[in-house]
Design a protein around this motif. Structure first.
Motif, PDB file in Angstrom:
ATOM      1  N   VAL A 305     -10.070   1.663  74.668  1.00 53.72           N
ATOM      2  CA  VAL A 305      -8.883   2.503  74.574  1.00 53.72           C
ATOM      3  C   VAL A 305      -7.697   1.644  74.126  1.00 53.72           C
ATOM      4  O   VAL A 305      -7.468   0.561  74.662  1.00 53.72           O
ATOM      5  N   ILE A 306      -6.953   2.148  73.139  1.00 53.42           N
ATOM      6  CA  ILE A 306      -5.822   1.414  72.570  1.00 53.42           C
ATOM      7  C   ILE A 306      -4.568   2.269  72.691  1.00 53.42           C
ATOM      8  O   ILE A 306      -4.561   3.441  72.278  1.00 53.42           O
ATOM      9  N   GLY A 307      -3.497   1.707  73.211  1.00 54.69           N
ATOM     10  CA  GLY A 307      -2.214   2.400  73.253  1.00 54.69           C
ATOM     11  C   GLY A 307      -1.488   2.247  71.928  1.00 54.69           C
ATOM     12  O   GLY A 307      -1.367   1.147  71.393  1.00 54.69           O
ATOM     13  N   VAL A 308      -0.991   3.358  71.370  1.00 55.39           N
ATOM     14  CA  VAL A 308      -0.346   3.340  70.056  1.00 55.39           C
ATOM     15  C   VAL A 308       0.866   4.277  70.040  1.00 55.39           C
ATOM     16  O   VAL A 308       1.048   5.098  70.937  1.00 55.39           O
ATOM     17  N   THR A 309       1.652   4.149  68.984  1.00 56.67           N
ATOM     18  CA  THR A 309       2.782   5.048  68.743  1.00 56.67           C
ATOM     19  C   THR A 309       2.518   5.834  67.468  1.00 56.67           C
ATOM     20  O   THR A 309       2.017   5.274  66.483  1.00 56.67           O
ATOM     21  N   VAL A 310       2.833   7.114  67.481  1.00 58.06           N
ATOM     22  CA  VAL A 310       2.655   7.941  66.286  1.00 58.06           C
ATOM     23  C   VAL A 310       3.739   7.578  65.284  1.00 58.06           C
ATOM     24  O   VAL A 310       4.921   7.773  65.525  1.00 58.06           O
ATOM     25  N   GLU A 311       3.318   7.050  64.140  1.00 57.19           N
ATOM     26  CA  GLU A 311       4.258   6.602  63.110  1.00 57.19           C
ATOM     27  C   GLU A 311       4.614   7.721  62.138  1.00 57.19           C
ATOM     28  O   GLU A 311       5.752   7.840  61.695  1.00 57.19           O
ATOM     29  N   ASN A 312       3.622   8.556  61.820  1.00 57.37           N
ATOM     30  CA  ASN A 312       3.874   9.647  60.873  1.00 57.37           C
ATOM     31  C   ASN A 312       2.755  10.685  60.981  1.00 57.37           C
ATOM     32  O   ASN A 312       1.629  10.367  61.331  1.00 57.37           O
ATOM     33  N   VAL A 313       3.105  11.925  60.688  1.00 63.05           N
ATOM     34  CA  VAL A 313       2.140  13.019  60.665  1.00 63.05           C
ATOM     35  C   VAL A 313       2.278  13.732  59.327  1.00 63.05           C
ATOM     36  O   VAL A 313       3.384  14.099  58.921  1.00 63.05           O
ATOM     37  N   SER A 314       1.166  13.906  58.625  1.00 60.34           N
ATOM     38  CA  SER A 314       1.193  14.498  57.287  1.00 60.34           C
ATOM     39  C   SER A 314       0.267  15.700  57.243  1.00 60.34           C
ATOM     40  O   SER A 314      -0.896  15.619  57.665  1.00 60.34           O
ATOM     41  N   GLU A 315       0.781  16.816  56.742  1.00 62.60           N
ATOM     42  CA  GLU A 315      -0.009  18.040  56.674  1.00 62.60           C
ATOM     43  C   GLU A 315      -0.644  18.213  55.307  1.00 62.60           C
ATOM     44  O   GLU A 315       0.032  18.122  54.277  1.00 62.60           O
ATOM     45  N   LEU A 316      -1.932  18.494  55.292  1.00 60.53           N
ATOM     46  CA  LEU A 316      -2.668  18.844  54.090  1.00 60.53           C
ATOM     47  C   LEU A 316      -3.121  20.292  54.213  1.00 60.53           C
ATOM     48  O   LEU A 316      -2.988  20.888  55.279  1.00 60.53           O
ATOM     49  N   PRO A 317      -3.659  20.898  53.163  1.00 57.24           N
ATOM     50  CA  PRO A 317      -4.013  22.316  53.245  1.00 57.24           C
ATOM     51  C   PRO A 317      -4.957  22.659  54.382  1.00 57.24           C
ATOM     52  O   PRO A 317      -4.802  23.704  55.017  1.00 57.24           O
ATOM     53  N   PHE A 318      -5.937  21.777  54.668  1.00 55.19           N
ATOM     54  CA  PHE A 318      -6.958  22.137  55.640  1.00 55.19           C
ATOM     55  C   PHE A 318      -7.100  21.134  56.784  1.00 55.19           C
ATOM     56  O   PHE A 318      -7.988  21.268  57.608  1.00 55.19           O
ATOM     57  N   GLU A 319      -6.262  20.123  56.810  1.00 52.95           N
ATOM     58  CA  GLU A 319      -6.346  19.137  57.875  1.00 52.95           C
ATOM     59  C   GLU A 319      -5.016  18.410  58.026  1.00 52.95           C
ATOM     60  O   GLU A 319      -4.109  18.549  57.201  1.00 52.95           O
TER      61      GLU A 319
END
Length: 368
Positions: A305-319
């Motif tokens: 298990v690794i602790g991380v920070t969300v750097e970016n979220v990108s939306e595509l048509p199906f995922e």
């Protein structure tokens, strides 16, 4: 696709300015894919097998017939090797119309030939382009290339028996096509070659094309074969770092064996416990983006298990693509399919969130 039981033995050596090819492999029949980065020798391998480019040295044996052997001074002309070649370039005859290009190698004549050409023109929505010359077609009119490529494949197959073609070499046959046309053509090609008794070798940059069409896979890097075997096996266990990258693994990083079943991953600031013994020559690990489990809380007694920070979220048509940053470490990529009535994922991290990534041992790829 599975062709007849034939055999190909290849050993090719050729030196270019700043680059050397030393390619050796054997193929026992069926469809073989060659995957590799740009400039790694994929197309050149096909050209040397076909006799279009002469190696500096080596040997090529097709179904027990030696077509090239530098030591024995055997070098059959391309026309005598019984090998069909579909070039990466569109190879339209510049002085012929689209209609004439499509019909140039058809065995049919008269009304039967015209009817078949009309059928193809209609099938690929080319009714208004049949009378145009190649230099009158825009780069964006991909359908005409699709039809010509499809017809070229039909021609190769129809002539295969007559000309005793034992092998077809396909050099990136779907390049420059959009995804819809590419998928349509791939299905057409599988259908067209389903009864072909010879072998097919296809070069491609696309792992999806290779996975769908080819029983066997060969991966080239820097002019050398780094891995060869069953296509699905290589995608499951690519064995080498470059092979993992070429088969689509996005998360690859340095690793150090520290125990029989443990590896330290410096740039992820963690130790991964494996279910299998870690070989001494393992120097990297990888995990495919869709195999990572994302957790909002750190579970008790869970390994990897690794602790991380969300750097970016990108939306595509199906995922969705999510990019995480290990503190003072590397980026880790995760992707999740959209689900639900409104296309929302069951759980989607937000930029700035602190979450935990679980790397299941069976999903971690050990790499040389």
């Amino acid at each position: 696709f599975r062709g007849g039981k034939m055999a190909l033995s290849v050993e090719l050596h050729k030196k270019f300015k700043g680059f050397r090819m030393d390619v050796a492999f054997e193929h026992d029949g069926g469809s073989l894919g060659i995957l590799g980065g740009s400039g790694m020798g994929k197309s050149m391998t096909l050209k040397m097998i076909a006799g279009l480019v002469k190696p500096d040295s080596g040997k090529v044996i097709v179904d027990g017939r030696t077509v090239y052997d530098s030591a024995a001074k055997i070098d059959m002309p391309a026309r005598e090797r019984h090998i069909g070649y579909l070039f990466q370039q569109y190879a339209l005859f510049p002085t012929m119309t689209v209609t004439e290009n499509i019909g140039i190698a058809m065995k049919k004549s008269g009304d039967a030939k015209k009817k078949e050409i009309d059928r193809l023109l209609e099938q690929f929505a080319l009714q208004n382009l049949g009378g145009r010359m190649p230099n009158e077609l825009s780069g964006g009119q991909e359908a005409e290339f699709l039809s010509v490529r499809t017809e070229r494949l039909d021609q190769l197959q129809s002539l295969a028996g007559e000309m005793m073609i034992q092998m077809l070499l396909l050099d990136e046959p779907f390049s420059a096509l959009d995804s819809f046309l590419k998928e349509q053509l791939l299905e057409d090609m599988i259908r067209q070659l389903s009864d072909y008794a010879g072998d097919v070798i296809m070069v491609s940059h696309s792992r999806d094309e290779i996975y769908q069409f080819c029983d066997r896979l060969l991966i080239l890097d820097q002019g050398r074969v780094i891995v060869t075997g069953d296509t699905k096996d290589i995608f499951d266990q690519p064995e080498y770092r470059e092979a993992a990258r070429l088969t689509g693994c996005k998360n690859i990083t340095e690793a150090i064996k520290i125990a029989e079943n443990s590896i330290e991953v410096p740039h992820w600031h963690c130790t991964l416990e494996m279910d299998e013994t870690v070989a001494d020559d393992i120097h990297a690990v990888g995990i495919r983006a869709h195999y990572i489990d994302v957790l909002t809380e750190k579970p008790e007694n869970m390994k990897n298990v690794i602790g991380v920070t969300v750097e970016n979220v990108s939306e595509l048509p199906f995922e969705w693509y999510c990019f995480f940053r290990v503190p003072n470490g590397e980026r880790i990529w995760w992707k999740v399919a959209k689900v639900g009535e409104h296309g929302a994922a069951k759980y989607l991290p937000q930029k700035g969130d602190h979450v935990y990534l679980h790397m299941p041992p069976q999903s971690v790829i050990l790499l040389k």
